[in-house]
Design an enzyme around this catalytic site. Sequence first.
Site, mmCIF file in Angstrom:
data_model
loop_
_atom_site.group_PDB
_atom_site.id
_atom_site.type_symbol
_atom_site.label_atom_id
_atom_site.label_comp_id
_atom_site.label_asym_id
_atom_site.label_seq_id
_atom_site.Cartn_x
_atom_site.Cartn_y
_atom_site.Cartn_z
ATOM 1 N N SER A 1 18.853 -32.408 17.218
ATOM 2 C CA SER A 1 20.187 -32.937 17.492
ATOM 3 C C SER A 1 20.943 -33.021 16.173
ATOM 4 O O SER A 1 20.396 -33.498 15.171
ATOM 5 C CB SER A 1 20.097 -34.323 18.151
ATOM 6 O OG SER A 1 21.380 -34.756 18.541
ATOM 7 N N GLU A 2 22.191 -32.536 16.166
ATOM 8 C CA GLU A 2 22.938 -32.361 14.912
ATOM 9 C C GLU A 2 23.081 -33.644 14.100
ATOM 10 O O GLU A 2 23.243 -33.603 12.888
ATOM 11 C CB GLU A 2 24.325 -31.776 15.206
ATOM 12 C CG GLU A 2 25.237 -32.741 15.959
ATOM 13 C CD GLU A 2 26.553 -32.106 16.402
ATOM 14 O OE1 GLU A 2 26.656 -30.886 16.378
ATOM 15 O OE2 GLU A 2 27.462 -32.868 16.793
ATOM 16 N N ASN A 3 23.038 -34.791 14.798
ATOM 17 C CA ASN A 3 23.220 -36.060 14.099
ATOM 18 C C ASN A 3 21.930 -36.583 13.473
ATOM 19 O O ASN A 3 21.838 -37.760 13.148
ATOM 20 C CB ASN A 3 23.848 -37.098 15.029
ATOM 21 C CG ASN A 3 23.053 -37.307 16.292
ATOM 22 O OD1 ASN A 3 22.535 -36.358 16.871
ATOM 23 N ND2 ASN A 3 22.929 -38.540 16.731
ATOM 24 N N SER B 1 20.521 -31.831 8.298
ATOM 25 C CA SER B 1 20.601 -31.381 9.685
ATOM 26 C C SER B 1 21.381 -30.070 9.798
ATOM 27 O O SER B 1 20.971 -29.145 10.510
ATOM 28 C CB SER B 1 21.280 -32.463 10.540
ATOM 29 O OG SER B 1 21.265 -32.082 11.892
#
Lengths: 223, 227
Positions: free
Chosen positions: A53-55, A95
């Site tokens: 997940s990008e976060n 990320s």
Amino acid sequence: MTQTPSYIAWTRDQMAARIANDIEDGAVVNIGIGMPELVANHLSPNKEILLHSENGILGMGPKPAADAVDPDLINAGKQPVTLLDGGAFFDHSLSFAMMRGGHLDIAILGAFQVAENGDIANWSTGKPGAIPAVGGAMDLAVGARQVFVMMEHLTKDGQSKLVHRCTYPLTGLGCVTRVYTDLAVLDVTADGFAVRELCPGLTLEALAALSGLALTATSHPGV
Amino acid sequence: MLSKVRTSALEALADVADGATVMVGGFGNAGMPMELVDALIEQGSRDLTIVSNNAGNGTTGVAALLAAGRVRKVVCSFPRQSDSFVFDELYRAGKVELELVPQGNLVERIRAAGAGIGGFFTPTGYGTPLAEGKETRVIDGKGYVLEYPIHADVALIKGRLADRWGNMVFRKTARNFGPIMASAAKVSVAQVEEIVELGTLDPETIALPGIFVSRVVAVGKSARAAA
């Protein structure tokens, strides 16, 4: 062209199941916001698939029970999630290095249009007055080793979302590798779209007519 | 004695000038330094440029700062949310300027500022409207866009624990932009749940070394983070 279609389009869950089935054991995958989120429900428990997940999550787990929601543990859609054993947290720079640097095996994105040269448009319809928002879509498009698109084949008024060249603002150039629609699964090749599988009752010729494109069949014929 | 501890958020932000560029950490509400943003509203500086991933949710935090008419420009990747009505209205009325930046370029531009990089070529956005007017280069057959660093006057971030030297640890996905933004600002201000004694934080797990933190304020466990 106005005759009743003789085919039976796949449901969104059937589309999601096809994508899940094509993800190999051990793959690192980023699932985009929207329709692709359904894919998570179809991942086989017999495969270890690492969700990014990008976060800042690698090894993202499913939605928590209502009494176990942690506001500091959310996904890219800002919804509460969990962390699997073996999962990791990291900052945004790392990320996006994972995304942009070619470390993700697959990104699954929704789209407004995919062109036969692999261009994708999925962040803006360019309508005046719309609030533009792009998030991490462009990084996934350029960075993931394979970009799968999951979308309806036709717009509500029957226009093909598979196109010769995108007319909406682009997200990335030449990056889509495969498209899963409710009518077919297609690879993007140097010669345009090659059909891997058709929904029941649909022929290659009928799909080409609906899409307004010349299509070929791959050497991996489906059902 | 080196102590970056300040007794209140307002004290920590007393010198923010009109026209300042202010980075605000957080992704959605995770890592959003709500108490610092509240203090910035109270502090009164105007004509601000806000650099943040989103452009505010609901009526608190960055949305409240926008609603108070204190923001001239927003630099962000994803302003449109189900509850971004404050930004949406100001944007449509032409009362706030928007610079939309792909998320990876946003964080890398911030990182570049903190790391002393004068610019970098990124593939993200190449050939799209968000690269229009920007210098490009083809390297080994692949297209790249030249992007420049984003510096800030002030960064507002949120961590879990800090010591008086400014070393910090974070919690889960609330880390996000925090450590990067802290490196890119002249003055970086952190809110944490608690300030602990030197030596308490495991040096192996410090995600933001104190050199990047100017001021820390303990605000307790934020009840509003869950809102």
